[in-house]
Design an enzyme around this catalytic site. Structure first.
Site, PDB file in Angstrom:
ATOM      1  CG  ASP A   1      13.197  28.030  56.634  1.00 55.91           C
ATOM      2  OD1 ASP A   1      14.368  28.049  56.214  1.00 55.91           O
ATOM      3  OD2 ASP A   1      12.683  28.974  57.251  1.00 55.91           O
TER       4      ASP A   1
ATOM      5  CE1 TYR B   1      18.597  31.187  61.973  1.00 53.39           C
ATOM      6  CE2 TYR B   1      18.383  28.865  62.502  1.00 53.39           C
ATOM      7  CZ  TYR B   1      17.811  30.053  62.123  1.00 53.39           C
ATOM      8  OH  TYR B   1      16.461  30.123  61.911  1.00 53.39           O
TER       9      TYR B   1
END
EC number: 3.2.1.18
Length: 454
Positions: A136, A387
């Site tokens: 990430d 997402y």
């Protein structure tokens, strides 16, 4: 010819040559003088010529960059369903083309255009540098943007900020971008307005400062964002920031001892801002915070028994506080409030990031039952999702007298669920309409693995 005649002849020739040379020199002098006079005359008229050119260029510039203030005072448009707005097919195209490895794409619109923002990994698909991009936070990640619906590539993308967490929005006069980068124990958010650094915000808890991964919300020239600092599995610190032309003018910390706010999806509605967020601590329903331009706020959870997070239990009896069953972990998501009703976007799977659907619960904002009246499928259960988040189209863009609600869905591919060396995503988006819509699946569709994975 005697010697005297020779001398006279030679002398005559020299005299003629000399006269010719003199005439040429005089002509040269006259030519230079005339040229100089012309240049001087031109300089004497420079102001008039330049004035015409400047006027023309200024007129063109104003036409292309007309500024307005996005008031955000309109209510959400009444809608019956969701129409497909964009699909970039970036991973399919990236198998043979120069396409960025990305995650966390989101869409934001000005009064002139909509753009897809995304966090790159500093690498292209099907290239050796895509190895390990499941991570990430790295110094190679950057916020970039491209026209909505286009695959993000080096040829159509605009650099915005170095960032592994980000947000962006347009106030009608310029783009605000928020890019967070740096070490976990000391990250800094860099605010830019029209590409120029205007402010920085330092991590105040030194535990992974992070922001929305979707658009901020602008009302009457001010833009608002929410940042989180602290544990992802326990009580953290949550702040709302009011920003004007890239400068923080006010901020407050939420008093929310039993709530967890991450990756909020925010939108303006009748002059206020509504944010629906991710509870990664202990809620399988979504927390919300609503605030006005003075940052006076209210907090709660979506009461509906139609749960919006992932993982989550079977639909049942909801709560206006956290629903603790399967409440740990989560995924970024969104909802739109319409009075007591709510449109809930969620994965179709209860436990994995598969599928996506929109649910209309006419009493779900305030009531805890699981009765709903509309379900619209947009990604099948067998296809990958990820997402999701909200974005709006202001009346200044659409010409409507209301705020058009829209949403995007990230379609994650690669690691950790598939046998590749990389992780990336494409995206789809939809906008609310008060006309006919359709159930279908718009999946990523890329055939994996790529040649780099073999």
């Amino acid at each position: 010819m005697n010697p005297n005649q020779k001398i006279i002849t030679i002398g005559s020739i020299c005299l003629v040559v000399g006269l010719i040379s003199l005439i040429l020199q005089i002509g040269n002098i006259i030519s230079i003088w005339i040229s100089h006079s012309i240049q001087t005359g031109s300089q004497n008229h420079t102001g008039i010529c330049n004035q015409n050119i400047i006027t023309y260029k200024n007129s063109t510039w104003v036409k292309d960059t007309t500024s307005v203030i996005l008031t955000g005072n309109s209510s959400l448009c009444p809608i019956r369903g969701w129409a497909i707005y964009s699909k970039d097919n970036s991973i399919r195209i990236g198998s043979k083309g120069d396409v960025f490895v990305i995650r966390e794409p989101f869409i934001s619109c000005s009064h002139l255009e909509c753009r897809t923002f995304f966090l790159t990994q500093g690498a292209l698909l099907n290239d050796k540098h895509s190895n390990g991009t499941v991570k990430d936070r790295s110094p190679y990640r950057a916020l970039m943007s491209c026209p909505v619906g286009e695959a993000p590539s080096p040829y159509n993308s605009r650099f915005e900020s170095v960032a592994w967490s980000a947000s962006a929005c347009h106030d009608g006069m310029g783009w605000l971008t928020i890019g967070i980068s740096g070490p976990d124990n000391g990250a800094v958010a860099v605010l830019k307005y029209n590409g120029i650094i205007t402010e920085t915000i330092k991590s105040w808890r030194k535990k992974i400062l992070r922001t929305q991964e979707s658009e901020c919300a602008c009302v009457n020239g001010s833009c608002f964002t929410i940042m989180t600092d602290g544990p992802s599995d326990g009580l953290a610190s949550y702040k709302i920031f009011k920003i004007e032309k890239g400068k923080v003018t006010k901020s407050i910390e939420l008093n929310a001892p039993n709530s967890h706010y991450e990756e909020c999806s925010c939108y303006p509605d009748t002059g206020k801002v509504m944010c629906v967020c991710r509870d990664n601590w202990h809620g399988s329903n979504r927390p919300w915070v609503s605030f006005d331009q003075n940052l006076d706020y209210q907090i709660g959870y979506i009461c509906s028994g139609v749960f919006g997070d992932n993982p989550r239990p079977e639909d049942g009896t909801g709560s206006c506080g956290p629903v603790y069953v399967d409440g740990a972990n989560g995924v970024k998501g969104f909802s739109y409030r319409y009075g007591n009703g709510v449109w809930i976007g969620r994965t179709k799977s209860h436990s994995s990031r598969h599928g996506f659907e929109m649910i209309w619960d006419p009493n779900g904002w305030t009531e805890t039952d699981s009765k709903f009246s509309v379900r619209q499928d947009v990604v099948a259960m067998t296809d990958w999702s990820g997402y999701s988040g909200s974005f709006v189209q202001h009346p200044e863009l659409t010409g409507l007298d209301c705020m058009r609600p829209c949403f995007w869905v990230e379609l994650i591919r690669g690691r950790p669920k598939e046998k590749t060396i990389w992780t990336s995503a494409s995206s789809i988006s939809f906008c609310g309409v008060n006309s006919d819509t359709v159930d279908w699946s718009w999946p990523d569709g890329a055939e994996l693995p790529f040649s780099i994975d073999k």
